[in-house]
Write an enzyme that holds these catalytic residues in place. Structure first.
Site, mmCIF file in Angstrom:
data_model
loop_
_atom_site.group_PDB
_atom_site.id
_atom_site.type_symbol
_atom_site.label_atom_id
_atom_site.label_comp_id
_atom_site.label_asym_id
_atom_site.label_seq_id
_atom_site.Cartn_x
_atom_site.Cartn_y
_atom_site.Cartn_z
ATOM 1 N N HIS A 130 2.222 3.324 -9.041
ATOM 2 C CA HIS A 130 1.967 1.902 -9.328
ATOM 3 C C HIS A 130 3.095 1.313 -10.164
ATOM 4 O O HIS A 130 3.480 0.162 -9.983
ATOM 5 C CB HIS A 130 0.627 1.729 -10.039
ATOM 6 C CG HIS A 130 -0.544 2.133 -9.195
ATOM 7 N ND1 HIS A 130 -0.679 1.727 -7.885
ATOM 8 C CD2 HIS A 130 -1.628 2.916 -9.449
ATOM 9 C CE1 HIS A 130 -1.800 2.238 -7.384
ATOM 10 N NE2 HIS A 130 -2.384 2.968 -8.308
ATOM 11 N N LEU A 182 10.458 -20.648 -5.200
ATOM 12 C CA LEU A 182 9.609 -19.699 -4.462
ATOM 13 C C LEU A 182 8.296 -19.550 -5.225
ATOM 14 O O LEU A 182 8.307 -19.452 -6.452
ATOM 15 C CB LEU A 182 10.295 -18.321 -4.393
ATOM 16 C CG LEU A 182 9.434 -17.131 -3.970
ATOM 17 C CD1 LEU A 182 9.140 -17.179 -2.468
ATOM 18 C CD2 LEU A 182 10.111 -15.795 -4.295
ATOM 19 N N ASP A 226 0.828 -1.211 0.000
ATOM 20 C CA ASP A 226 0.000 0.000 0.000
ATOM 21 C C ASP A 226 0.864 1.264 0.000
ATOM 22 O O ASP A 226 2.004 1.248 0.460
ATOM 23 C CB ASP A 226 -0.919 -0.025 1.236
ATOM 24 C CG ASP A 226 -2.087 0.934 1.094
ATOM 25 O OD1 ASP A 226 -2.434 1.313 -0.046
ATOM 26 O OD2 ASP A 226 -2.654 1.329 2.139
HETATM 27 C C1 IPE Z 1 -5.372 -2.659 -0.192
HETATM 28 O O1 IPE Z 1 -5.080 -1.323 -0.312
HETATM 29 C C2 IPE Z 1 -5.391 -3.325 -1.540
HETATM 30 C C3 IPE Z 1 -4.115 -3.440 -2.220
HETATM 31 C C4 IPE Z 1 -2.942 -3.104 -1.749
HETATM 32 C C5 IPE Z 1 -4.189 -4.009 -3.550
HETATM 33 P P1 IPE Z 1 -6.207 -0.219 -0.417
HETATM 34 O O2 IPE Z 1 -5.518 1.055 -0.612
HETATM 35 O O3 IPE Z 1 -7.211 -0.599 -1.438
HETATM 36 O O4 IPE Z 1 -6.885 -0.331 1.012
HETATM 37 P P2 IPE Z 1 -7.781 0.716 1.804
HETATM 38 O O5 IPE Z 1 -8.877 1.160 0.892
HETATM 39 O O6 IPE Z 1 -6.910 1.877 2.190
HETATM 40 O O7 IPE Z 1 -8.270 -0.030 2.991
HETATM 41 C C1 IPE Z 2 -1.695 0.180 -3.289
HETATM 42 O O1 IPE Z 2 -1.446 1.537 -3.356
HETATM 43 C C2 IPE Z 2 -1.881 -0.444 -4.638
HETATM 44 C C3 IPE Z 2 -3.267 -0.753 -4.979
HETATM 45 C C4 IPE Z 2 -4.294 -0.617 -4.200
HETATM 46 C C5 IPE Z 2 -3.477 -1.260 -6.307
HETATM 47 P P1 IPE Z 2 -2.622 2.590 -3.354
HETATM 48 O O2 IPE Z 2 -3.021 2.863 -4.760
HETATM 49 O O3 IPE Z 2 -3.719 2.155 -2.474
HETATM 50 O O4 IPE Z 2 -1.900 3.852 -2.777
HETATM 51 P P2 IPE Z 2 -2.471 4.838 -1.674
HETATM 52 O O5 IPE Z 2 -2.844 3.992 -0.500
HETATM 53 O O6 IPE Z 2 -3.634 5.537 -2.283
HETATM 54 O O7 IPE Z 2 -1.329 5.737 -1.375
HETATM 55 MG MG MG Z 3 -4.098 2.395 -0.520
#
Ligand code: IPE
Ligand code: IPE
Ligand code: MG
Length: 227
Positions: free
Chosen positions: A29, A123, A12
């Site tokens: 990303h 792995l 995240d």
């Molecule tokens: C969780 O992150 C999903 C992934 C890392 C793919 P999110 O950014 O979607 O989670 P929330 O919405 O902050 O809980």
């Molecule tokens: C996690 O990073 C990746 C996915 C959910 C695909 P985020 O896109 O949620 O990044 P933040 O949390 O908004 O910074």
């Molecule tokens: Mg996020």
């Protein structure tokens, strides 16, 4: 040292990392996906058996279409660049989640990576794509009903999940600063050690990964018993 077979990661913070630098969230990303290679290679060196990465949740469809489109294109970009290397190093690609609901092109890319690496044994790099734990539990339940079962054991249930042949998660790492599970592996995390890291995923490097494992090794795992 605790036995460490299965690490699950909530990758995240990509968007916030990019926004901080006045860049588009998709840039986050992009760098986040490059980081998957780094962490996979480190896990390989450390002798971990499985790394399960949260790549796209069942809730992430709520995001702007442009961001979703980019995230669905990322597997093709990632595997074009890294599949050969990962394959040569003995890494087996797998997926969990409902791939029937992702664009066909993305699904084909994932299926190809799984097929090409199916004989590798060093792995398992497991991508959770259109994954939600509640969705997985409901799909598992429906498959048990379809098999005609009217009562199930924990083992039956475990065997109906997407993770059926994988060991339980030992360590969950969430980057990005939030302390929640966001519908990730609720069954499989029953006795996992949880490590939350403030750093955003694109900045989370091999050393940081090792620090999480050091933290994990300090934990006393009791599984309900006494030591
Ligand atoms: C969780 O992150 C999903 C992934 C890392 C793919 P999110 O950014 O979607 O989670 P929330 O919405 O902050 O809980
Ligand atoms: C996690 O990073 C990746 C996915 C959910 C695909 P985020 O896109 O949620 O990044 P933040 O949390 O908004 O910074
Ligand atoms: Mg996020």
């Amino acid at each position: 040292m605790n036995s460490l077979k299965h690490v699950a990661i909530i990758m995240d913070g990509n968007g916030r990392w990019a926004t901080k630098q006045n860049k588009d969230r998709t840039v986050g990303h992009h760098y986040g996906s490059e980081n998957v290679r780094e962490i996979a290679l480190e896990a390989l060196d450390l002798g971990v058996e499985v790394v399960t990465l949260y790549a796209f949740s069942t809730e992430n469809w709520k995001r702007p279409q442009k961001e979703i489109d980019y995230l669905m294109k990322l597997p093709a970009i990632f595997f074009k660049k890294f599949l050969k290397e990962l394959n040569e190093k003995g890494i087996r690609i797998r997926t969990i989640g409902d791939l029937s609901k992702i664009p066909e092109k993305t699904r084909k890319v994932m299926e190809n990576a799984v097929e090409e690496t199916k004989n590798n044994t060093k792995l398992i790099l497991n991508f959770a794509l259109n994954y939600g734990s509640r969705d997985e539990i409901v799909r598992a339940t429906n498959s048990l009903i379809q098999q005609g079962l009217t009562s199930v054991t924990e083992e039956d249930f475990n065997n109906a999940l997407d993770t059926r042949d994988l060991p339980d998660v030992d360590l969950l790492i969430r980057t990005g600063g939030d302390k929640r599970l966001s519908n990730y592996l609720l069954w499989q995390l029953a006795y996992a050690e949880l490590v939350f890291v403030d750093m955003e995923w694109p900045r989370f490097g091999r050393e940081d990964f090792n620090k999480c494992i050091e933290d994990f090794n300090q934990r006393q795992r009791r599984f309900g018993g006494l030591v």
